[in-house]
Structure formats: structure tokens, C-alpha cells
Design an enzyme around this catalytic site. Sequence first.
Site, short mmCIF file in Angstrom:
data_model
loop_
_atom_site.label_atom_id
_atom_site.label_comp_id
_atom_site.label_asym_id
_atom_site.label_seq_id
_atom_site.Cartn_x
_atom_site.Cartn_y
_atom_site.Cartn_z
N LYS A 175 0.85 -1.20 0.00
CA LYS A 175 0.00 0.00 0.00
C LYS A 175 0.89 1.25 0.00
CE LYS A 175 -2.55 3.13 2.72
NZ LYS A 175 -2.05 4.11 1.82
N GLU A 183 8.65 1.23 11.35
CA GLU A 183 9.67 2.28 11.17
C GLU A 183 8.95 3.60 11.28
OE1 GLU A 183 12.75 2.21 11.18
OE2 GLU A 183 12.97 0.06 11.09
N CYS A 205 12.58 11.07 8.33
CA CYS A 205 12.47 10.50 9.68
C CYS A 205 13.78 10.69 10.41
CB CYS A 205 12.12 9.03 9.59
SG CYS A 205 13.22 8.13 8.48
N GLU A 208 8.39 15.95 16.14
CA GLU A 208 8.88 15.84 14.75
C GLU A 208 8.17 16.90 13.91
OE1 GLU A 208 7.63 12.31 12.48
OE2 GLU A 208 9.72 12.09 11.89
P1 NAD Z 1 1.44 8.29 8.07
O1 NAD Z 1 1.63 7.53 9.33
O2 NAD Z 1 0.39 9.33 8.03
O3 NAD Z 1 1.10 7.29 6.85
C1 NAD Z 1 1.95 6.22 6.51
C2 NAD Z 1 1.14 5.18 5.75
O4 NAD Z 1 0.16 4.62 6.64
C3 NAD Z 1 0.36 5.75 4.56
O5 NAD Z 1 0.38 4.83 3.51
C4 NAD Z 1 -1.05 5.88 5.14
O6 NAD Z 1 -2.07 5.84 4.17
C5 NAD Z 1 -1.12 4.66 6.04
N1 NAD Z 1 -2.13 4.72 7.10
C6 NAD Z 1 -2.74 5.81 7.62
N2 NAD Z 1 -3.63 5.42 8.57
C7 NAD Z 1 -3.56 4.08 8.65
C8 NAD Z 1 -4.22 3.11 9.46
N3 NAD Z 1 -5.13 3.45 10.38
N4 NAD Z 1 -3.89 1.81 9.30
C9 NAD Z 1 -2.95 1.44 8.40
N5 NAD Z 1 -2.31 2.31 7.59
C10 NAD Z 1 -2.61 3.62 7.73
O7 NAD Z 1 2.87 8.87 7.70
P2 NAD Z 1 3.24 9.85 6.51
O8 NAD Z 1 2.73 11.20 6.84
O9 NAD Z 1 2.87 9.23 5.22
O10 NAD Z 1 4.85 9.82 6.61
C11 NAD Z 1 5.59 10.60 7.48
C12 NAD Z 1 6.01 9.82 8.70
O11 NAD Z 1 6.75 8.67 8.30
C13 NAD Z 1 6.95 10.61 9.59
O12 NAD Z 1 6.57 10.45 10.93
C14 NAD Z 1 8.31 9.95 9.35
O13 NAD Z 1 9.22 10.07 10.42
C15 NAD Z 1 7.91 8.54 9.11
N6 NAD Z 1 8.96 7.82 8.37
C16 NAD Z 1 9.75 6.94 9.06
C17 NAD Z 1 10.79 6.28 8.41
C18 NAD Z 1 11.69 5.32 9.15
O14 NAD Z 1 12.43 4.61 8.49
N7 NAD Z 1 11.67 5.28 10.47
C19 NAD Z 1 11.01 6.51 7.05
C20 NAD Z 1 10.20 7.41 6.38
C21 NAD Z 1 9.16 8.06 7.05
#
Ligand code: NAD
Length: 497
Positions: free
Chosen positions: A183, A258, A292, A389
Amino acid sequence: MKLHEWFELRTQLYIDGFWCAGEGRRRLTVVNPSTEETIAHVEAANAADVDSAVRAAARAFRTWKKTTAAQRAALLRAIASGVSDRREHLAALQSLNNGKPLEEARIDVSDVIATFEYYAGLAEQLDAVGESVVAIPSDDYRASVRREPAGAVALIVPWNFPMVTTAWKLAPALAAGCTVILKPSEITPLPELELAAIIAEAGVPRGVVNVVTGTGTEVGAPLASHPLVAKVSFTGSTPVGAQVMKTAADTIKGVSLELGGKSSIIVFADADLDLATDLVAGGAFFNAGQMCSATSRVLVERPIADALAARLADRATRTVVGDPFQPGVQMGPLTNRAQYDRVQRYIARGKADGARLVIEGEAPAGLGYFVKPTMFVDIPPESPLWREEIFGPVLCLRSFDTEDEAIGAANDTEFGLVATVVTRDAGRGRRVAAELEAGVVWINAPQVIFPQTSWGGYKRSSIGRELGPFGLAAFQEIKQVLMPAGAAAAPENVRGA
Ligand code: NAD
């Protein structure tokens, strides 16, 4: 002709080897963050589509798990080569959809290729590893362990490094022998849909990789709760990661998470100031700070604090912000409107809280989610800008007097993803690295990440690790087989532990 009209875009779901429309007949609007123009309308899947994709993956798993690792390695190499052939196209798609400068997007594509090649290499060794005999304190029995693929797994990824976060999951999952339902983020689905086309062309059998675009609630949550999904590997924000973990708990699924970070870069007074400036600016402004691993908390030893702040202010002012396709542009827009609003709220909060705003760099006026590189100094440690963050090009600087104080301040966070140490004293660099509660520590080095190493953090930043052999192990189950000694006809690939 508009820029996006040059691209032939994939907009459908990829399920069981076919491109198809979603059951709900709804579509997502995908936007170019540099211009705010609509690029495409992509299928918005629902729980029925998720169910079809999961069933396809579960069916395909029955045969895929029986392939040799060498066969899977050959397909991973074919995917790497397909990505390499379409390197420029994928980089441009990434810039178009995510907003990052083309040069940064090219780095992403190289990372994807390196990741698929690395896991192909690891898979090539798997057949030989086979089953390991375990030394046990008994002559009556023979015990062995082997690793097997976990099953049909769900991969859920964010929008900041679309193809990279996907490759870090997809390559090891396939190498291990898992089948996949991917996804992508609803904000940046285009690079992953192109990747699906490359995977299909590489000859990956139908049902082994399924790509389902849609929202978190309509696709992500049904994936996390589906009884036929063996494991969820999630990259995204910490609150959503917690939600995924709760949802997965009902069916006792494994999760790898992650999540977010709030990482520090510690600059000691003996540091090379030019290097320190490069490392701080890179850690805060690369990908417009949407990392991140952003080291957006700068801890600087007091004697050089003013000098470093002056250099950083100069760097921020001179950072060229603009159209990611223009040569010389160093920072593009933020990737979406919600993120733009969020970052603006943090900047307003910093000003209201009385933090000293040293610089707000230039950003183009008009359309596009552009934010100026911004720096605050002397920010109170309890400020949300220091603790939360931000995910934008905003760095906060505080001074320290002793090594212990710097370590304490760096560890004083609920996150623990990464850290950077800048010092000419090698002994101190290693000593401080040992004390930091972070999954990755760079000493006098930029944030280079090799797929052979490891990725993930302490505390609320992660559960598990990606990359390296750890990333492969995340998609494997361990099976022990015990039998009376002498009854075993050892297969060819058994080795002593
Ligand atoms: P997000 O948590 O809003 O979304 C991530 C994914 O989860 C998307 O595909 C979203 O559609 C999905 N999602 C949303 N609600 C969900 C639910 N209830 N159940 C299952 N899936 C769901 O994050 P974002 O805004 O897309 O990305 C930014 C975040 O990602 C930041 O916090 C960043 O630090 C983190 N990030 C972490 C790493 C790492 O390696 N640790 C790498 C990249 C980004």
C-alpha cells in the site's frame, strides 16, 4: 503542454497480475506539490479490493514459497535491472509527485537498485544455508532449525521517500519467499505504480506482488486486520504505527514499525566547522527536511555556537528553493498541503514562544508548498519545536558545555532513530556514539545508508530493523525440527551449527 502530461502514468490497482479498477469506483487526486496542479486520478481501493489482493497473495504464496532462493534472486536482479533501465523516468516521477529535486530523486533510484541487488545476493546464499543442526545436550535426539517465509505480508509506506521505503521492505520480503500486498501513500502513489509495472515485466508470477492504492482507513486498516495477512511491515508516523499495532493485535500478527524521529547532531568545539555546517544543513534540509532521520536538533558546544549559527544562517539564506526540475535547485516544496500547514504552525509557535528566529531563508512566492529554510536558536528544551517531529526545513539550535550534557540532551526524547557526532577526537566520537540511544550514529559523516548495514531505531522510533540480514529475518519464521537421532536422513543442505 503541462509537465505531467509528458508522463504515461499508471493509475489502476495491480492485483493478481492484472491492472484493474477498484470495487468502490472512487479515485484519489494526486497533486504536483510544486504547482498544486492535479497530476492524475488514481484508484482509491476499499476493503473488498484489499480482500481480493490478500487472497491473491495467499494463493500465490503456496507456489512462491517453494521456489528456490536462486530463482527468487534472479527475479530480484531482473527488477533491479528494470529500475536501472527506467532510472531517469522514475527519478522524474519521484520529483513530480514528491517535489524533491531531480538530483535527490536520482539518489533514491540508485538506492532502490542497490537494495534489490543486495537482497538478490543474500537470496543467492539462502539455498546453501538450508537447515542448521543445533548442538543439544542429548545423544537421543537430533534438532535442527531452518528459516521459512512468513507468508503473505502487507507493506505500508509513507510519502517522503516513496520508492526507497518500499524497496527496503519489498526486496527482502521477496527474497525470503513471502508474497506481498503493497500500500503506497495516497499522496505519492505514482512511483510505486510504475515499480509494479517493472515488477510485472521482470516476470514475477501473478499474485506475488499486489499494489493497492488508497487511504489509510480504507486500505491500510483492512490490511492490518485481515486474517490472511501474516505480518505487517509499516513505515510512517508514530501515532499511525501505534494504531497499526493495535489493529494487528486482534489477529496476533507480527509487526515491523519504522516510525518518526527527533534526532540530534552534536557538534563539539574541535569540529571542522565547514564539515559541521555541511552535515547540519544536510541533516536538516535534504528532502526539504521531510526525513524521519532529520537531525533537526543541533547541539553545539558553546565556544563555537555563534560561529556555527552564522555559517548555518548563511547556508540557509543561500539555499536555492524552487522547481525540482530546474538545475541548481537544492530544495523543492513540501510534498503536500497538510504538511505545509503543519510546518507553518510550528514556525508560528516558535516565534510566539519567544525562541530566537535567526533566519528564514528565501522561498518562491505563489503556488506550490514551498517553505523557507528556517533556524531557531536558544529554544527551550520543553518547546514542541525541540521535542516533536516537525518534518520540514526547520532546525533548532541549543548550546552545551560538557560531553555528558550533550549526551543527556540528545537522549532526552521519546524517539531514538539516529544521531550524528562531529568532532576531530576519534575516541570521543566513539565514546559518545556508544552512549546515544539511537539505531544509527554517523560520526563526521553524512547520512549515507548502505543496504548491507541496518536501519531502525530505539524507543518510539521502531520495532525491528530493516536492511542487512535483519531486514530479511523480519520476513522469516523459524522452524525447529526434532527427531530421534539416527532416524534422520540428512538432506544435502544441512550444515552444522
Ligand atoms: P502516516 O503515518 O500518516 O502514513 C503512513 C502510511 O500509513 C500511509 O500509507 C497511510 O495511508 C497509512 N495509514 C494511515 N492510517 C492508517 C491506518 N489506520 N492503518 C494502516 N495504515 C494507515 O505517515 P506519513 O505522513 O505518510 O509519513 C511521514 C512519517 O513517516 C513521519 O513520521 C516519518 O518520520 C515517518 N517515516 C519513518 C521512516 C523510518 O524509516 N523510520 C522513514 C520514512 C518516514
